[in-house]
Design a protein around this motif. Structure first.
Motif, mmCIF file in Angstrom:
data_model
loop_
_atom_site.group_PDB
_atom_site.id
_atom_site.type_symbol
_atom_site.label_atom_id
_atom_site.label_comp_id
_atom_site.label_asym_id
_atom_site.label_seq_id
_atom_site.Cartn_x
_atom_site.Cartn_y
_atom_site.Cartn_z
ATOM 1 N N ALA A 66 0.844 -1.186 0.000
ATOM 2 C CA ALA A 66 0.000 0.000 0.000
ATOM 3 C C ALA A 66 0.882 1.239 0.000
ATOM 4 O O ALA A 66 2.074 1.181 0.312
ATOM 5 C CB ALA A 66 -0.910 0.008 1.223
ATOM 6 N N GLU A 67 0.269 2.346 -0.353
ATOM 7 C CA GLU A 67 0.940 3.639 -0.307
ATOM 8 C C GLU A 67 0.272 4.441 0.803
ATOM 9 O O GLU A 67 -0.950 4.552 0.846
ATOM 10 C CB GLU A 67 0.780 4.337 -1.649
ATOM 11 C CG GLU A 67 1.497 5.644 -1.764
ATOM 12 C CD GLU A 67 1.440 6.167 -3.176
ATOM 13 O OE1 GLU A 67 2.407 5.953 -3.922
ATOM 14 O OE2 GLU A 67 0.413 6.786 -3.525
ATOM 15 N N VAL A 68 1.074 4.963 1.718
ATOM 16 C CA VAL A 68 0.557 5.722 2.853
ATOM 17 C C VAL A 68 1.068 7.150 2.748
ATOM 18 O O VAL A 68 2.260 7.382 2.557
ATOM 19 C CB VAL A 68 1.026 5.104 4.194
ATOM 20 C CG1 VAL A 68 0.496 5.906 5.372
ATOM 21 C CG2 VAL A 68 0.586 3.652 4.292
ATOM 22 N N SER A 69 0.160 8.112 2.876
ATOM 23 C CA SER A 69 0.562 9.516 2.838
ATOM 24 C C SER A 69 -0.280 10.300 3.839
ATOM 25 O O SER A 69 -1.391 9.911 4.181
ATOM 26 C CB SER A 69 0.400 10.099 1.429
ATOM 27 O OG SER A 69 -0.943 10.013 1.014
ATOM 28 N N ARG A 70 0.291 11.385 4.320
ATOM 29 C CA ARG A 70 -0.418 12.273 5.246
ATOM 30 C C ARG A 70 -0.666 13.576 4.501
ATOM 31 O O ARG A 70 0.272 14.237 4.056
ATOM 32 C CB ARG A 70 0.394 12.528 6.501
ATOM 33 C CG ARG A 70 -0.374 13.346 7.543
ATOM 34 C CD ARG A 70 0.478 13.761 8.726
ATOM 35 N NE ARG A 70 0.996 12.662 9.474
ATOM 36 C CZ ARG A 70 0.530 12.251 10.661
ATOM 37 N NH1 ARG A 70 -0.487 12.865 11.206
ATOM 38 N NH2 ARG A 70 1.096 11.253 11.290
ATOM 39 N N GLY A 71 -1.944 13.934 4.385
ATOM 40 C CA GLY A 71 -2.305 15.172 3.713
ATOM 41 C C GLY A 71 -2.116 16.382 4.605
ATOM 42 O O GLY A 71 -1.817 16.268 5.798
ATOM 43 N N GLU A 72 -2.320 17.545 4.031
ATOM 44 C CA GLU A 72 -2.153 18.793 4.773
ATOM 45 C C GLU A 72 -3.110 18.894 5.953
ATOM 46 O O GLU A 72 -2.793 19.508 6.961
ATOM 47 C CB GLU A 72 -2.334 19.985 3.833
ATOM 48 C CG GLU A 72 -1.203 20.129 2.843
ATOM 49 C CD GLU A 72 -1.404 21.311 1.920
ATOM 50 O OE1 GLU A 72 -2.139 22.251 2.292
ATOM 51 O OE2 GLU A 72 -0.811 21.292 0.837
ATOM 52 N N SER A 73 -4.281 18.277 5.854
ATOM 53 C CA SER A 73 -5.264 18.335 6.940
ATOM 54 C C SER A 73 -4.956 17.325 8.045
ATOM 55 O O SER A 73 -5.692 17.237 9.019
ATOM 56 C CB SER A 73 -6.670 18.092 6.383
ATOM 57 O OG SER A 73 -6.746 16.789 5.830
ATOM 58 N N GLY A 74 -3.867 16.543 7.876
ATOM 59 C CA GLY A 74 -3.489 15.559 8.884
ATOM 60 C C GLY A 74 -4.078 14.185 8.669
ATOM 61 O O GLY A 74 -3.774 13.257 9.404
ATOM 62 N N VAL A 75 -4.936 14.028 7.660
ATOM 63 C CA VAL A 75 -5.537 12.731 7.366
ATOM 64 C C VAL A 75 -4.498 11.804 6.757
ATOM 65 O O VAL A 75 -3.757 12.192 5.855
ATOM 66 C CB VAL A 75 -6.753 12.878 6.420
ATOM 67 C CG1 VAL A 75 -7.281 11.522 5.979
ATOM 68 C CG2 VAL A 75 -7.848 13.687 7.087
ATOM 69 N N ILE A 76 -4.419 10.577 7.276
ATOM 70 C CA ILE A 76 -3.507 9.568 6.740
ATOM 71 C C ILE A 76 -4.294 8.698 5.774
ATOM 72 O O ILE A 76 -5.290 8.091 6.161
ATOM 73 C CB ILE A 76 -2.892 8.725 7.872
ATOM 74 C CG1 ILE A 76 -2.028 9.619 8.762
ATOM 75 C CG2 ILE A 76 -2.073 7.572 7.301
ATOM 76 C CD1 ILE A 76 -1.507 8.948 9.992
ATOM 77 N N GLU A 77 -3.865 8.673 4.525
ATOM 78 C CA GLU A 77 -4.534 7.918 3.461
ATOM 79 C C GLU A 77 -3.764 6.630 3.188
ATOM 80 O O GLU A 77 -2.539 6.663 3.021
ATOM 81 C CB GLU A 77 -4.593 8.736 2.174
ATOM 82 C CG GLU A 77 -5.342 10.041 2.298
ATOM 83 C CD GLU A 77 -6.833 9.890 2.159
ATOM 84 O OE1 GLU A 77 -7.294 8.794 1.763
ATOM 85 O OE2 GLU A 77 -7.538 10.863 2.447
ATOM 86 N N ILE A 78 -4.481 5.504 3.136
ATOM 87 C CA ILE A 78 -3.903 4.207 2.776
ATOM 88 C C ILE A 78 -4.545 3.796 1.456
ATOM 89 O O ILE A 78 -5.756 3.568 1.405
ATOM 90 C CB ILE A 78 -4.187 3.144 3.860
ATOM 91 C CG1 ILE A 78 -3.681 3.617 5.219
ATOM 92 C CG2 ILE A 78 -3.564 1.803 3.466
ATOM 93 C CD1 ILE A 78 -4.175 2.765 6.380
ATOM 94 N N ASN A 79 -3.752 3.735 0.399
ATOM 95 C CA ASN A 79 -4.272 3.453 -0.941
ATOM 96 C C ASN A 79 -3.442 2.395 -1.648
ATOM 97 O O ASN A 79 -2.294 2.145 -1.284
ATOM 98 C CB ASN A 79 -4.262 4.733 -1.786
ATOM 99 C CG ASN A 79 -5.198 5.785 -1.238
ATOM 100 O OD1 ASN A 79 -6.384 5.544 -1.097
ATOM 101 N ND2 ASN A 79 -4.659 6.935 -0.900
ATOM 102 N N ARG A 80 -4.032 1.823 -2.686
ATOM 103 C CA ARG A 80 -3.318 0.876 -3.548
ATOM 104 C C ARG A 80 -2.159 1.613 -4.217
ATOM 105 O O ARG A 80 -2.272 2.783 -4.568
ATOM 106 C CB ARG A 80 -4.300 0.343 -4.592
ATOM 107 C CG ARG A 80 -3.709 -0.671 -5.532
ATOM 108 C CD ARG A 80 -4.779 -1.399 -6.338
ATOM 109 N NE ARG A 80 -5.257 -2.517 -5.524
ATOM 110 C CZ ARG A 80 -6.483 -2.616 -5.018
ATOM 111 N NH1 ARG A 80 -7.369 -1.689 -5.231
ATOM 112 N NH2 ARG A 80 -6.833 -3.649 -4.284
ATOM 113 N N VAL A 81 -1.040 0.934 -4.370
ATOM 114 C CA VAL A 81 0.116 1.505 -5.052
ATOM 115 C C VAL A 81 -0.250 1.653 -6.527
ATOM 116 O O VAL A 81 -0.723 0.689 -7.147
ATOM 117 C CB VAL A 81 1.368 0.606 -4.886
ATOM 118 C CG1 VAL A 81 2.525 1.126 -5.715
ATOM 119 C CG2 VAL A 81 1.756 0.507 -3.423
#
Length: 87
Positions: A66-81
């Motif tokens: 998975a690809e994990v990123s933290r957006g500017e609003s602080g939300v951590i997104e877990i998505n398919r690569v």
């Protein structure tokens, strides 16, 4: 552009109601190994996953990278690569 981590994602419920998430190489005996990144004590409403998480011991985890990123609003997104062409 937000920083991203890639690997198997394992999520653990903490005693204070928050979630801790690790990005790792995989799970052995229901425990993460080869940890690349850790996000500790994140409020549950700040974690969003488009991938299913399977229960294994005290963790829930992705079955695939998975690809994990933290957006500017602080939300951590877990998505398919995202798919890429072969090199």
């Amino acid at each position: 552009m937000p920083m991203t981590d890639r690997g198997i994602v394992a999520v653990e419920q903490e005693s204070d109601g928050t979630l801790s998430l690790v990005v790792c190489a995989g799970l052995k005996a229901n425990r993460p190994y080869g940890v690349f990144a850790k996000y500790s004590h994140v409020p549950a409403d700040l974690i969003r996953s488009t991938l299913p998480l399977r229960k294994a011991g005290q963790f829930r985890h992705t079955d695939e990278m998975a690809e994990v990123s933290r957006g500017e609003s602080g939300v951590i997104e877990i998505n398919r690569v995202p798919e890429t062409s072969d090199l």
